[in-house]
Write an enzyme that holds these catalytic residues in place. Structure first.
Site, PDB file in Angstrom:
ATOM      1  N   GLU A 183       0.863  -1.190   0.000  1.00 54.25           N
ATOM      2  CA  GLU A 183       0.000   0.000   0.000  1.00 54.25           C
ATOM      3  C   GLU A 183       0.899   1.239   0.000  1.00 54.25           C
ATOM      4  O   GLU A 183       0.978   1.969   0.993  1.00 54.25           O
ATOM      5  CB  GLU A 183      -0.936   0.005   1.220  1.00 54.25           C
ATOM      6  N   GLU A 312      -6.522  -7.693  -1.106  1.00 52.49           N
ATOM      7  CA  GLU A 312      -7.037  -7.750   0.260  1.00 52.49           C
ATOM      8  C   GLU A 312      -8.504  -7.364   0.255  1.00 52.49           C
ATOM      9  O   GLU A 312      -8.893  -6.385  -0.405  1.00 52.49           O
ATOM     10  CB  GLU A 312      -6.276  -6.791   1.193  1.00 52.49           C
TER      11      GLU A 312
END
Length: 392
Positions: A183, A312
């Site tokens: 991320e 995710e």
């Protein structure tokens, strides 16, 4: 490097899954096969600071040491893909970013267990994003998507991926997938979790990230062998779907066609899937929000032949099993309607609700699903709902 039995079968084109080799499978074909996946969360991605170093970081965040029976159990339960989040900076042993051989060997051991089970495997650089908007200390082993930190970040990522590619290459066919970063985001700024295409500052962060994604792709391709054709997943800022679907995010240029996929994370809608206390009931408004995001991803990428992997996803436990079942079913079904063929469940091992916690944190990040000690599922209804929806 030892060659596994599965690797030998792959090289002979004799595997039951028709493993012709990395060169023969484009990203779209691979993503169609990956289906429903699971994250080995809070494990190899855990960081220990000064109190947990070396191999001990694996259990620093409260999860058990990974074993072969854990991976065997996942495969037997119908999981097709395992994402193995890996943080590396605690394991850099010199200023040249050399990775501790013992750590690399441990990563390889777990990857090999998954490979022997014919799972698709995603490995990445996870918690290596520097945590402040400041100059990164040279040689420390971090990246940060800013122009000021670009050179240090690029040097680290290229050195890291060169070592990963040396360990993971010709012994692994198209079942092994690389993900450039987890991320990547400008920590310590107003744009850490959301990209503003109207902000010159946010646009600069995205520009730096685009360059870092390109650096990693180039490094992987230059390693040759199977890595010349291996599927690579690339994220936008914060792995956000909204950031990815802006024109500021640019897919890297590649030396081979159709081997890149977009990586996004979707705890969507936030008020239901993550916020505590947030929303307990899964409503039609939540469905519309999911449809909006999936539709944007379809228009920006899937419709143009670029696959999307939800690396995710999940809905935190709020003692609302039936609503979570509905969310899982709608998420996977609606994703597939829009060509999103692979979703990977985030699992941090936290599943019990502590009634004594204050309301604002009672349900915070309860993303435990798989009992790693017993090889069973805490909420088998959720797991089975997702797998069934994948087959629709």
């Amino acid at each position: 490097m030892a060659i596994t039995l599965f690797g030998l079968l792959s090289s002979c084109n004799a595997n039951a899954n028709d493993n012709k080799g990395t060169k023969d499978y484009e990203a779209t074909q691979i993503v169609e096969q990956m289906q429903f996946g699971w994250n080995l969360g809070n494990t190899l991605d855990a960081t220990g600071g000064s109190w947990a170093r070396g191999l001990s970081t694996e259990t620093a965040w409260g999860q058990p040491k990974t074993t072969k029976p854990m991976i065997d159990g996942l495969a037997k339960s119908g999981i097709k893909t395992i994402r193995i989040p890996i943080s590396w900076h605690d394991h850099v042993i010199d200023k040249n970013y050399t990775i501790d051989p013992a750590w690399m060997a441990r990563v390889k051991q777990i990857v090999d267990w998954a490979y022997e089970n014919e799972l698709f495997i995603i490995i990445n650089t996870h918690h290596d994003n520097y945590d402040k908007n400041a100059p990164i200390p040279a040689g420390s082993g971090y990246y940060y998507p800013s122009q000021e930190n670009y050179e240090e970040s690029s040097n680290y990522l290229k050195a890291l991926w060169s070592q990963i590619c040396e360990t993971f290459n010709n012994d692994y066919d198209y079942h092994l997938i690389f993900e450039t970063m987890n991320e990547p985001r400008p920590c310590g700024t107003d744009y850490e979790w959301w990209h503003d295409p109207n902000s010159i500052f946010s646009k600069k962060f995205m520009g730096a990230l685009n360059k870092l994604n390109q650096d990693v792709v180039d490094t992987i391709r230059k390693s040759g062998g199977n890595n010349k054709y291996r599927m690579i997943m690339v994220p936008a800022l914060a792995a956000s779907p909204d950031a990815a679907t802006t024109m500021d995010f640019i897919m890297p240029k590649d030396t081979v066609e159709n081997r890149l996929a977009v990586s996004v994370h979707m705890y969507t809608p936030y008020n239901f899937a993550m916020a505590s206390p947030g929303d307990i009931k899964f409503t039609d408004a939540h469905k519309k929000d999911l449809t909006r995001v999936f539709s944007k991803l379809n228009r920006r990428f899937v419709s143009k032949g670029i696959p999307v992997v939800v690396g995710e996803m999940g809905a935190t436990n709020k003692d609302n099993l039936q609503d979570r079942i509905a969310w899982f079913d709608y998420f996977v079904t609606e994703g597939r309607k829009n060509g999103i063929m692979t979703c990977c469940l985030w699992d941090n091992g936290v599943w019990k609700i502590n009634k004594g916690e204050k309301e604002s944190s009672r349900y915070s990040e309860h993303y435990g699903y798989y009992n790693r000690n017993e090889q069973t599922w805490f909420f088998p209804e959720l797991h089975q709902t997702a797998i069934k929806a994948m087959k629709k």
